[in-house]
Structure formats: C-alpha cells, structure tokens
Design a protein around this motif. Structure first.
Motif, mmCIF file in Angstrom:
data_model
loop_
_atom_site.group_PDB
_atom_site.id
_atom_site.type_symbol
_atom_site.label_atom_id
_atom_site.label_comp_id
_atom_site.label_asym_id
_atom_site.label_seq_id
_atom_site.Cartn_x
_atom_site.Cartn_y
_atom_site.Cartn_z
ATOM 1 N N ASN A 103 -8.272 5.241 3.579
ATOM 2 C CA ASN A 103 -9.455 5.843 1.819
ATOM 3 C C ASN A 103 -11.188 5.599 2.420
ATOM 4 O OD1 ASN A 103 -9.642 3.532 2.230
ATOM 5 N ND2 ASN A 103 -9.891 2.071 1.056
ATOM 6 N N VAL A 104 -11.034 6.137 3.453
ATOM 7 C CA VAL A 104 -12.452 6.298 3.943
ATOM 8 C C VAL A 104 -12.500 7.302 4.273
ATOM 9 C CG1 VAL A 104 -14.874 5.133 5.301
ATOM 10 C CG2 VAL A 104 -12.952 4.157 3.932
ATOM 11 N N GLY A 105 -12.932 8.318 4.641
ATOM 12 C CA GLY A 105 -13.031 9.324 5.142
ATOM 13 C C GLY A 105 -12.015 10.207 5.912
ATOM 14 N N ALA A 106 -11.427 10.626 7.275
ATOM 15 C CA ALA A 106 -10.269 10.911 8.185
ATOM 16 C C ALA A 106 -9.768 9.955 7.819
ATOM 17 C CB ALA A 106 -10.983 11.590 9.083
ATOM 18 N N PRO A 107 -8.356 9.438 8.335
ATOM 19 C CA PRO A 107 -7.879 8.270 8.596
ATOM 20 C C PRO A 107 -8.026 7.470 9.930
ATOM 21 C CG PRO A 107 -6.255 10.213 7.352
ATOM 22 C CD PRO A 107 -7.838 10.761 7.329
ATOM 23 N N ARG A 108 -8.178 6.479 10.172
ATOM 24 C CA ARG A 108 -8.331 6.398 11.581
ATOM 25 C C ARG A 108 -8.483 4.530 11.546
ATOM 26 N NH1 ARG A 108 -12.648 7.207 8.344
ATOM 27 N NH2 ARG A 108 -15.560 6.083 8.601
ATOM 28 N N PHE A 109 -8.022 4.108 12.524
ATOM 29 C CA PHE A 109 -8.476 2.973 13.216
ATOM 30 C C PHE A 109 -9.699 1.900 13.108
ATOM 31 C CE2 PHE A 109 -4.202 3.739 14.771
ATOM 32 C CZ PHE A 109 -3.642 2.490 14.225
ATOM 33 N N ARG A 110 -10.457 1.048 12.545
ATOM 34 C CA ARG A 110 -11.595 0.514 12.211
ATOM 35 C C ARG A 110 -11.239 -0.880 12.669
ATOM 36 N NH1 ARG A 110 -15.354 3.207 9.731
ATOM 37 N NH2 ARG A 110 -16.573 0.732 9.039
ATOM 38 N N TRP A 111 -12.546 -1.790 13.147
ATOM 39 C CA TRP A 111 -12.217 -3.095 13.790
ATOM 40 C C TRP A 111 -12.097 -3.726 12.424
ATOM 41 C CZ3 TRP A 111 -10.748 -5.078 17.723
ATOM 42 C CH2 TRP A 111 -10.736 -4.213 18.843
ATOM 43 N N THR A 112 -11.557 -4.546 11.461
ATOM 44 C CA THR A 112 -11.883 -5.389 11.070
ATOM 45 C C THR A 112 -11.129 -6.913 10.767
ATOM 46 O OG1 THR A 112 -10.961 -6.112 8.251
ATOM 47 C CG2 THR A 112 -9.465 -4.962 9.691
ATOM 48 N N PRO A 113 -12.416 -8.500 10.032
ATOM 49 C CA PRO A 113 -11.755 -9.206 10.497
ATOM 50 C C PRO A 113 -10.570 -9.698 10.200
ATOM 51 C CG PRO A 113 -13.613 -9.706 9.440
ATOM 52 C CD PRO A 113 -13.045 -7.653 9.520
ATOM 53 N N VAL A 114 -10.009 -10.873 10.531
ATOM 54 C CA VAL A 114 -8.939 -11.568 9.721
ATOM 55 C C VAL A 114 -9.780 -12.560 8.616
ATOM 56 C CG1 VAL A 114 -6.914 -13.475 9.946
ATOM 57 C CG2 VAL A 114 -7.219 -11.164 11.862
ATOM 58 N N GLN A 115 -9.344 -12.533 7.849
ATOM 59 C CA GLN A 115 -10.205 -13.279 6.606
ATOM 60 C C GLN A 115 -10.251 -15.007 6.792
ATOM 61 O OE1 GLN A 115 -12.699 -12.127 4.686
ATOM 62 N NE2 GLN A 115 -12.037 -10.142 5.309
ATOM 63 N N GLN A 166 -2.280 -5.953 7.479
ATOM 64 C CA GLN A 166 -2.388 -6.649 6.593
ATOM 65 C C GLN A 166 -3.111 -6.490 5.517
ATOM 66 O OE1 GLN A 166 -0.482 -10.267 5.759
ATOM 67 N NE2 GLN A 166 1.319 -10.044 6.785
ATOM 68 N N ALA A 167 -3.388 -6.250 4.595
ATOM 69 C CA ALA A 167 -4.652 -5.905 3.616
ATOM 70 C C ALA A 167 -6.390 -7.169 4.031
ATOM 71 C CB ALA A 167 -4.436 -6.297 1.925
ATOM 72 N N ASN A 168 -5.505 -7.882 4.680
ATOM 73 C CA ASN A 168 -6.233 -8.580 4.541
ATOM 74 C C ASN A 168 -7.060 -9.434 5.870
ATOM 75 O OD1 ASN A 168 -4.511 -10.304 5.659
ATOM 76 N ND2 ASN A 168 -4.071 -12.090 4.453
ATOM 77 N N GLY A 169 -6.306 -8.552 6.650
ATOM 78 C CA GLY A 169 -6.855 -8.340 8.493
ATOM 79 C C GLY A 169 -5.847 -9.277 9.366
ATOM 80 N N PHE A 170 -4.426 -9.424 9.289
ATOM 81 C CA PHE A 170 -3.673 -10.294 9.961
ATOM 82 C C PHE A 170 -2.605 -9.590 10.110
ATOM 83 C CE2 PHE A 170 0.425 -12.528 10.348
ATOM 84 C CZ PHE A 170 -0.560 -13.574 11.374
ATOM 85 N N SER A 171 -2.872 -9.707 11.221
ATOM 86 C CA SER A 171 -1.224 -8.341 12.062
ATOM 87 C C SER A 171 -0.598 -9.522 12.860
ATOM 88 C CB SER A 171 -1.904 -7.232 12.933
ATOM 89 O OG SER A 171 -0.100 -6.635 14.373
ATOM 90 N N PRO A 172 1.015 -9.861 12.613
ATOM 91 C CA PRO A 172 1.760 -10.643 13.694
ATOM 92 C C PRO A 172 1.024 -10.525 15.372
ATOM 93 C CG PRO A 172 2.761 -10.360 11.706
ATOM 94 C CD PRO A 172 1.518 -9.136 11.763
ATOM 95 N N ALA A 173 1.501 -9.641 15.529
ATOM 96 C CA ALA A 173 1.581 -8.652 16.922
ATOM 97 C C ALA A 173 0.387 -9.535 17.374
ATOM 98 C CB ALA A 173 2.010 -7.569 17.261
#
Length: 811
Positions: A358-370, A562-569
């Motif tokens: 939802n921010v321009g072209a689809p892409r990976f972005r760095w985000t913190p785990v809330q 996930q939406a809060n930035g958490f990825s189990p792997a």
C-alpha cells in the motif's frame, strides 16, 4: 642388704594409697615452655607434689602394677629411706659406670605422657611423603588416647589397672584440628590493655570519602544519558514505523542498511554491557569497605571480610549473595545488570523485513517488532533506575576510603595497624576462609587508643584490644587458651601438634598448589576444549558442505511477517544464535577475571620475584577492558593480554550470530533463510579463534594458590605476618603516589628498614627497584609463614619461592 630387703618388703605389704595428679602448668610459662615437660607442678591441697623429672626414682612394682603413678607421700614417721631400685638389667648397666650421670639418664617423669615424642618420630618418618602429597592429609592428626580417669584428692584411690598404650600409627585420623583463637574474654580487654577506639578524621589528616571514578556521577551520568538515547530511539522507531509503513526499503543483505538494522542495535547494546562490566567491577572491589563504613553492628555484616566477594561473578548466573549480606540494594542492582545482558539477543531480532503493497510499488521494507521494542524500552528504563540507585548508594558521605583499593598493596595501608590480624594466624594454609575466621563487626576509618592520642587509619573492631601478632598465642597469667581436646592431653602436646601440622602443611606442595576455580581445573578444561573443537567442526561442516548457508535453507516455520512486524522464522534464527553467542561471551568473562586477579601472585611466584609495579601494585581488574590487553602486553604478561583480547573478541559472536540470517523470497516463489556471507565468514573466524582458545587456557603452577582470593580475607591471609605491615617507612601515607614510590624503593627511605638514602654511583646508574615474592618467609613473629614479603631484607635470609618450574616458563 637385710635393711634393703626389709624396706622392699615394707613397700610390698604396706601398699600405700596410690594417687595420680595431673601436671599443672605454671601460669607464668611462655609459649616455648609448652614444649617442655610438665615437671614443675604446683602442690595440691594435701601437700603432695610432683617429684622433679631429673631425680625421680620410681620403685619397682609387679607387672600388673606397672602403670606409672605417683605414690602418695607417707608421713615423716613412716617415710622409708631413699631407694634406687632397678631391674637386674638396669643394675648391671649402672654397675658398669663409674660415675652416675643423672642429667643424662633422666628417667621418664611419672604422670607425663610421651605421646608427643612418639608423634614427632612418626611425623619425621612420613615427612617426605607428605611433602610429595602421598602422605596423609596435612591437617589431620592421629588421635591421642585420652588419659585414664583419676580420682580426685578427696576420694580414696582405687587400685590402678594397667592401660595398654595403643600404637599411634594404627589410630584412625580424626577431623582437621581447629587452631585456638583468642577467647572472647580475652577480646573484651582487661585493665591496662591498649583498646582500639573509633575516631572522627582529624582536620590535619587526609579527609575520607573517596569514590571510584566508575561510580561517580561524572561516569554514571553519561551512561544514563546513553540509555535515555536508546529509549528515545526505540520510541521513535516504533511510532514512526506505525505511521509511515516501516522505516526504509530493503535492498540487499550486504549493504550499509543491513548493517544498521541487523548489527548496529546489538553492537550499541554490547557497548553498554562493557560499561556495566566496569561499573560492576568497581562495585565488587569497594563494596566490603562501604559496608564497613556503616555505623552500628549488623548481624549480616559480621563476616564481611570473609564472605563479601571482591572479584566480579555476575555473568552467566546472577549473583544474589549480597541479599544475604545485608545489602539488598546492591543485590537488586546486580540483578538488573544481569537482566540487561540478555537484551543483546532481543536487539538482534528487533528489526525485520515486511512486504508492503500500500506504499507505492510492492516491496520489502525494514520495520521493528512492536512488542520487542516496547519490552526493550522498559528494560532500559529499569537499568536507568538501577544506575540512579548506584549514585545514591555510593556517595562521598557513605565512603571511608582514602583511595581506590585496586591492588594487594592497598591492603597494607588498610591492615598495617589493625587489631584483627591475630584471627588470621595459620590461615594461609586453610582451604575455606569463610569457616575459619570468627565473626567480627569491622569498621573502616580513623582510630585512636585509650593510651595514646595518635590517630591512624585502618580496618579494625571497635572497643577491642590491640594485640600484637607475636603474642597472640600466649595466654596471660590467669588465662588458658581454649582447647577442644580431651582433658588428658596437655597444653604442650596440643601446641606441639598444631605447630608440627602447620609446618608440614606450609611446606607441602599439595597445599601450596591446591586451589584453582572449578572451571579451570584439568578435567574441566579438557572437557571444554573437546566440546568446543567438536562443535566447531560440526558448525563448519554444516555451514559449507554443499554450500548450505549460501544457497539458503527452509525455515520450517512461518516466515510471513505479521502486521506488528513479528516473523516466527526471523525471530528464531536471530534470537537463538545470538543467545548461544551471548552464553559463550559471558562464559569467558570468569576466565578473564581469574587471570587478571591471580596475575599478581603469578609474578610474585617467579624465582627472582617481581617489582612492585608488576606484582603487588597490579590492578588489572580495575582497568578498562581495552587497556588491560595493552598494559599486560607492556608488562610481559602475555597470557593475561590474550585472555583479555578474547573476552573482547567474543562480544562479536552474539552480534554477528543474531544478524547474519534473514528470510528472503526467491524468484521461484520459495522463502528461505539466507545468510549475509561477509558477516557469516567473520562469524566463522571469530568462533574458531574462541573455540581454539580453550586449548591454551590452562593455568600453570604459578597461578595455583592454597585457597581462593575472591574475598578480602583471602588476600589478607597472605599478608598478616609480613614485615611490610610493620615497616615504618610506609606509615602515615597521605597520597597513593607517595605510597607507590616507597614500594618501588625509589625514595630516600626504603623498605629495607635501614633508612639510608639511596645514592647513584654515576649518572648512568639507575635505582634498583625493590623485589617482592610469594613463598615461605620469616614473619614478624619470628616464625615461618606462606605469603608476600620482600625477597631480601638486611639481617634475614632470602625468601623460599617454590614454583615447580624455572624462570618464566609456562607463564
């Protein structure tokens, strides 16, 4: 001849009452007289007395009456003529001599046990075995049979039965002997004794209130500010990512952004941890002295010197001992420090990549785990509270220090005029100091006495006698030293047993090289080395066979963020490797602390001793981590420099291990865990160096000691009898710089005791520095001790230093 027969018949038929009296030692006899015979006994109430040992003539009796007892003196009317009756063999032996020599004969004194002489012979036979560690334990002694119970003076004597003397060599050993201490009545003091009285610091003297630099506001303030910056950064990161759909675009796993989000957060956290190590080391080394600065006794502070640690131990496991020692605030601070160590694995998995559409072209972005961001923020706020508690606890008004006690030499100033030194007699050979010393409510500060207006600075116990070490074992005229042995054993036998056992332990290599931390003993080091090498081989094989890491591997866990930035792997493959690396990093710190602490004794144990700056003035535990390796290299302490370097290098393992893996989407639609190869190669190199370091971590004999040195008492036990404590040239020291100069021997008044001024023979000559050693020396009481002293002194022999190896080999 008939007259003699008549007298013999009279003795056999009359059978006077047989009475046995214990030898009573004269109250005015000194310590050396305890080894002599108890011949000079005081007369009893009935007027009987012990015959002199040189002229006693026991009468011949039948075999069933052969036990040596003293016959009661008959009345003058019935007193027979003096007899000198011996067996036929004795008569023939005396007849062969022209002139009898009673001094040379000196038959056994009735009532005196000859067990000490038998024991002496046994100990001389087994002495060589004991020195090689093959004999029985040095602290054990054979139990002496208790004396036969004798009737009192007012009871009729019974017919004595023969008591067989057991063979001491077949007696079972008993528990280690407790050496006598000064009794409680003796410590209360009597009229005419010099009593130690607390006093306020005089105006003309050095004012107290020193606080080490790491615990001052000027040092803790920047640390608190850095923690606040991290808290602010975490808040900004979480809030900004929620409102702007992440932080930055992901490019590659080898770019600068990858370093910022994966390696920089744990790296900043590691800097704070090293700072906490410095603060923690300062807390440990001065906490006993701050505890002794408190006013009023406390039941938890009566064993401060022998239980409160002075070397850091809050690494892999939390150190909760301060809760038991009446310092709950310090215990809480150290617990918070320990919890902060484990923020490194959390910081390693704080940031991850998320697919945004939802921010321009689809892409990976760095985000913190809330969730992790807010949790780490709370943890750093708690750390700030702990640092503020340190500022409150370690204020100048709570301190009684003149300077930072960082070395062995500082103990000389603190204990040179202390009244608790007699408690340490023969403690250098003890294995556990905590159970050997009596409880004392010690105080640090200025003192005076009830017989002198002079002021001096020391550690002592208030309102207690000031006893000299040379007289600490001698009982007064109306006082006997307490003894736990049976009533039949004389004080001479007790003193002889103690002195003999102590000397044998003093010269025993088994006692001299007895103690080393459990994790540095041969079996433990061998296990660590084998495990480290095997795990290293497995790690390298799994990593590079078939390019498993470079091609990536399946996570076996959901990799979707996930939406809060958490990825189990991402969380699993960042947190677990960093956690294992943090364990390796913390596991090395006790090794580094041990080598820093014991290096002074290692240098002192050299054959020729060491200078003051390389021995009793060393303060590696008080230096910054980076400076230790550099200073040790300059001093020639290669092993300390290497251990300190590994302790710093090991910090890179949790930092790299936590950020090297990340989940990526491949062109074929598969999600795999891939590694940043530059970081992974660096991780393999540092891990290999760390694992192979266990092969060279073995401490040599230089670093083995009779007991632990992690307390003040453990170090004082090697100094209590040293002549350094009585040297007049280091009295009334005002500054540490002056103290260091006097120990080096570079000033006019040296520590040799002669007080002459050193002269240069020519301009090219340099002063010869004083050298100190750790070995067997003659103490201030004139007896042998194991500890620290000058290598040479005028009028005394050289110090006996036993290292087991020559020169600087193995250091």
């Amino acid at each position: 001849m008939n007259q003699v027969d008549t007298q013999i018949h009279s003795v056999k038929t009359t059978r006077p009452n047989i009475h046995r009296t214990d030898s009573i030692r004269s109250s005015s006899a000194g310590y050396l007289s305890d080894y002599a015979s108890d011949a000079s006994s005081t007369p009893n109430a009935n007027g009987y007395e012990t015959p002199p040992s040189k002229v006693s003539t026991p009468m011949q009796r039948p075999m069933q009456e052969s036990e040596m007892t003293l016959p009661a003196r008959p009345t003058e009317a019935a007193l027979p003529a003096p007899l000198n009756i011996r067996s036929n063999r004795q008569e023939r032996s005396r007849a062969e001599r022209d002139v009898p020599d009673f001094d040379r004969l000196s038959p056994p004194t009735p009532g005196v046990d000859d067990t000490p002489y038998i024991r002496f012979a046994i100990e001389q036979i087994t002495f060589d075995e004991e020195l090689m560690g093959r004999g029985r334990h040095s602290s054990e002694c054979y139990q002496t049979p208790a004396a036969t119970r004798q009737p009192s003076d007012d009871q009729p004597a019974q017919n004595p039965q023969p008591q067989p003397q057991p063979n001491p060599q077949r007696e079972p050993p008993r528990r280690p002997m407790q050496f006598p201490r000064a009794s409680s009545d003796h410590r209360r003091g009597r009229a005419g004794e010099v009593m130690l009285l607390p006093s306020d610091p005089p105006r003309e003297r050095h004012q107290l209130g020193f606080v080490p630099i790491p615990l001052r506001i000027i040092s803790l303030g920047p640390l608190v500010f850095l923690c606040l910056l991290i808290v602010v950064a975490l808040i900004f990161s979480n809030v900004y990512a929620l409102t702007n759909h992440g932080l930055y675009d992901y490019d590659t796993n080898t770019s600068a952004r990858y370093f910022v989000f994966q390696y920089l957060p744990p790296l900043l956290g590691m800097i704070i941890i090293f700072w906490l190590f410095v603060v923690q080391a300062a807390i440990y080394r001065i906490m006993p002295y701050f505890s002794m600065s408190k006013k009023g006794p406390s039941t938890r502070r009566d064993r401060t010197l022998q239980t409160m640690p002075i070397t850091p131990a809050n690494f892999v496991l939390p150190d909760w001992r301060f809760f038991q020692m009446g310092e709950p605030l310090i215990g809480a601070v150290l617990t918070i420090f320990w919890l902060t160590y484990w923020t490194i694995p959390l910081l390693s998995c704080l940031y991850g990549t998320q697919w945004f559409t939802n921010v321009g072209a689809p892409r990976f972005r760095w985000t913190p785990v809330q969730g992790l961001g807010w949790f780490i923020m709370v943890q750093y706020l708690v750390l700030i509270v702990a640092l503020v508690m340190c500022m409150i606890r370690f204020r100048k008004r709570n301190s009684a220090l003149m300077w930072d006690p960082t070395s062995l030499a500082d103990l000389i100033i603190l204990f040179q005029r202390s009244n608790i030194l007699p408690d340490y007699i023969q403690s250098e050979t003890k294995e556990h100091m905590r159970t050997e010393l009596p409880p004392r409510y010690c105080r640090l500060g200025y003192w005076t006495t009830n017989q002198s207006p002079d002021f001096f600075y020391a550690v002592g116990e208030a309102n207690q006698p000031f006893l000299e070490l040379s007289t600490s074992f001698e009982p007064s005229a109306n006082e006997k030293v307490e003894s736990t042995r049976t009533s039949g054993e004389s004080q001479a036998e007790l003193r002889y047993s103690q002195a003999s056992s102590f000397l044998r332990m003093l010269h025993s290599p088994w006692v001299r090289y007895r103690w080393c931390p459990w994790f540095l003993r041969d079996g433990a080091i061998l296990a660590w080395a084998i495990a480290a090498v095997l795990l290293l081989i497995a790690f390298l094989v799994v990593s590079f066979v078939n390019k498993a890491v470079g091609r990536g591997f399946f996570a076996l866990l959901p990799a979707t963020t996930q939406a809060n930035g958490f990825s189990p792997a991402n969380f699993l493959y960042s947190f677990v490797p960093s956690l294992l690396g943090m364990f390796l990093f913390l596991a090395w710190q006790p090794i580094d602390v041990y080598f820093r602490s014991v290096q002074s004794y290692a240098n002192l144990s050299e054959q020729t001793g060491a200078t003051a700056r390389r021995s009793i003035l060393l303060s590696y535990n008080a230096m910054l981590p980076g400076l230790v390796a550099l200073r040790a290299l300059m001093n020639g302490d290669i092993k300390v420099a290497y251990m300190s370097f590994i302790s710093i290098m090991a910090a890179t393992i949790p930092v790299l291990a936590g950020g090297v893996f990340t989940a990526l989407l491949f062109s074929n639609g598969e999600v795999r865990m891939t590694a940043s190869m530059p970081g992974y190669i660096a991780l393999c190199v540092f891990t290999s160096i760390y694992a192979l370091s266990y092969l060279v971590v073995w401490p040599t004999r230089y670093r083995y000691l009779p007991h632990s040195i992690d307390t003040v008492a453990g170090n004082v036990s090697f100094l209590y009898a040293s002549r350094l404590l009585k040297d007049s040239s280091i009295r009334n020291i005002r500054t540490k710089a002056d103290f260091i100069a006097r120990l080096d021997g570079r000033v006019g008044t040296t520590l040799t005791g002669d007080g002459h001024r050193r002269r240069r023979q020519n301009e090219k000559d340099t002063d010869r520095e004083a050298r100190y050693g750790f070995g067997i020396y003659t103490g201030i009481d004139g007896k042998e001790h194991l500890g620290i002293d000058r290598m040479q002194r005028p009028g005394s022999g050289e110090m006996l230093v036993t290292t087991g190896v020559g020169g600087r080999q193995g250091r």
